[in-house]
Design an enzyme around this catalytic site. Structure first.
Site, short mmCIF file in Angstrom:
data_model
loop_
_atom_site.label_atom_id
_atom_site.label_comp_id
_atom_site.label_asym_id
_atom_site.label_seq_id
_atom_site.Cartn_x
_atom_site.Cartn_y
_atom_site.Cartn_z
N LYS A 17 -3.45 -1.72 15.92
CA LYS A 17 -2.93 -0.88 16.99
C LYS A 17 -3.97 -0.71 18.08
O LYS A 17 -5.16 -0.62 17.80
CB LYS A 17 -2.62 0.50 16.44
CG LYS A 17 -1.47 0.50 15.48
CD LYS A 17 -0.97 1.91 15.26
CE LYS A 17 0.39 1.85 14.63
NZ LYS A 17 0.38 2.21 13.22
N GLU A 70 0.83 -1.21 0.00
CA GLU A 70 0.00 0.00 0.00
C GLU A 70 0.86 1.26 0.00
O GLU A 70 2.08 1.21 0.20
CB GLU A 70 -0.93 0.01 1.22
CG GLU A 70 -0.20 0.08 2.54
CD GLU A 70 -1.02 0.74 3.64
OE1 GLU A 70 -1.53 1.86 3.43
OE2 GLU A 70 -1.12 0.14 4.73
N1 PSU Z 1 -3.13 1.77 10.75
C1 PSU Z 1 -1.80 1.71 10.94
N2 PSU Z 1 -0.97 2.23 10.01
C2 PSU Z 1 -1.44 2.80 8.86
C3 PSU Z 1 -2.84 2.82 8.65
C4 PSU Z 1 -3.64 2.28 9.61
O1 PSU Z 1 -1.37 1.23 11.97
O2 PSU Z 1 -0.65 3.27 8.02
C5 PSU Z 1 -3.39 3.37 7.37
C6 PSU Z 1 -3.67 2.21 6.38
O3 PSU Z 1 -3.49 2.68 5.06
C7 PSU Z 1 -5.14 1.92 6.63
C8 PSU Z 1 -5.69 3.31 6.89
O4 PSU Z 1 -5.78 1.27 5.56
O5 PSU Z 1 -4.65 3.97 7.62
C9 PSU Z 1 -6.97 3.26 7.66
O6 PSU Z 1 -7.50 4.54 7.74
P1 PSU Z 1 -8.98 4.74 8.38
O7 PSU Z 1 -8.81 4.34 9.82
O8 PSU Z 1 -9.26 6.21 8.20
O9 PSU Z 1 -9.89 3.83 7.63
#
Ligand code: PSU
Ligand code: MN
Length: 315
Positions: free
Chosen positions: A166, A32
């Protein structure tokens, strides 16, 4: 690199390296790009992305870093493109909802887990390596903040290798939603669901597998059953890079309190928390993050290799 696809088909462009891999039916691993633009600071983001690609190659597969540039979904980025993305300050954070709009407008966008899964499936890539996924945020009972990543896992057939989720998220609720959506959650080599920086979360993982071969076999079987959706593989951070739960949990509480005080909401929440944790741990969170992404890349490459072997009916 050229794109002669008709207007009725997805606007995909493959890098030269990925194109060769496709021609030779070699295993591919999708990577990604939101982790590059919104997850780590420059220049560590670009350095890490290159090391992750190298790790995939060292483990016998071909990396395909995915992003949107110039109205095309790019499957594999050349060095200068990766660098431009890593420096970009205006890259959109693309999930399922934003992908088409970004493409249609010609803007630059980085793909989250959800959007990378969509692109990988379009490109026929079975396996994707990342660090952490989005999930159910704490306080979701009032904010309704549940990442589109979870719904994507339920509908797009890609096996996603992460290091768990996390503890900035509500982990029990995240596991509940994944179960409701029918997503297999597989801990690697242990019974417990890992929590990104820490190998433990105090929560049992629904499934456990101890080898890339087992994970590949389950992926292949899901396709034979016609089941949509992917698998979530939770690979614990290498022991030597772990930040123990007692150390990281108070720091997470601090970052969450800062987000609440500053009224951070919606798409900004995850990037804000990641940046705040980096500051509060003086970069230690980033060091651990890099170590776990590298290990996930290695495992994803092994799984991708096993899938190719098993589909060819080789032992
Ligand atoms: N969680 C992490 N590291 C990240 C992300 C999430 O520990 O880099 C990034 C990933 O690209 C994930 C996105 O798909 O954030 C999720 O964002 P949201 O919570 O806004 O859906
Ligand atoms: Mn969200």
């Amino acid at each position: 690199m050229s794109d002669n696809s008709p207007a009725s088909s997805p606007p995909l462009v493959y890098s030269a390296e990925v194109q060769r891999a496709r021609a030779d039916a070699r295993p591919l691993v999708a990577l990604e790009s939101t982790i590059i633009t919104h997850g780590m600071p420059y220049p560590q983001n670009v350095e890490t992305a290159r090391r992750v690609e190298a790790q995939v190659r060292a483990a016998g597969a071909v990396p395909a870093t995915i992003a949107v540039m110039g109205g095309r979904i790019r499957i594999g980025l050349a060095d200068d493109e990766l660098d431009a993305l890593g420096r970009a300050r205006d890259a959109m954070k693309l999930s399922r909802a934003d992908l088409a709009a970004c493409l249609a407008s010609g803007r630059t966008g980085a793909t989250t887990v959800a959007a990378t899964m969509i692109a990988a499936a379009l490109a026929g890539i079975d396996v994707f390596a990342t660090g952490g996924i989005g999930g159910v945020h704490r306080g979701a009972e009032s904010s309704f903040d549940v990442s589109a990543d979870l719904h994507e896992l339920a509908q797009t057939r890609v096996t996603v290798v992460c290091a768990g989720a996390k503890a900035i998220l509500d982990l029990p609720k995240t596991l509940e939603v994944l179960e409701t959506l029918g997503v297999p959650v597989i801990a690697v080599g242990q019974d417990e669901f890992p929590a990104f920086w820490s190998r433990t979360s105090g929560l049992a993982a629904p499934l456990r597998m101890d080898s890339a071969g087992e994970i590949a076999a389950a992926h292949v079987m899901r396709a034979r059953l016609g089941l949509p959706g992917g698998q979530l593989v939770a690979n614990p951070i290498p022991r030597e890079a772990e930040i123990p739960r007692e150390t990281i949990v108070p720091v997470i509480e601090q970052a969450l309190a800062d987000a609440a005080r500053q009224g951070i909401a919606a798409k900004a929440v995850t990037p804000f928390l990641l940046q705040r944790l980096f500051e509060l741990t003086q970069g230690e969170s980033l060091r651990a993050n890099i170590a776990l992404v590298l290990d996930n890349a290695r495992l994803a490459a092994q799984i991708a290799g096993e899938i190719v072997r098993q589909r060819q009916g080789r032992p």
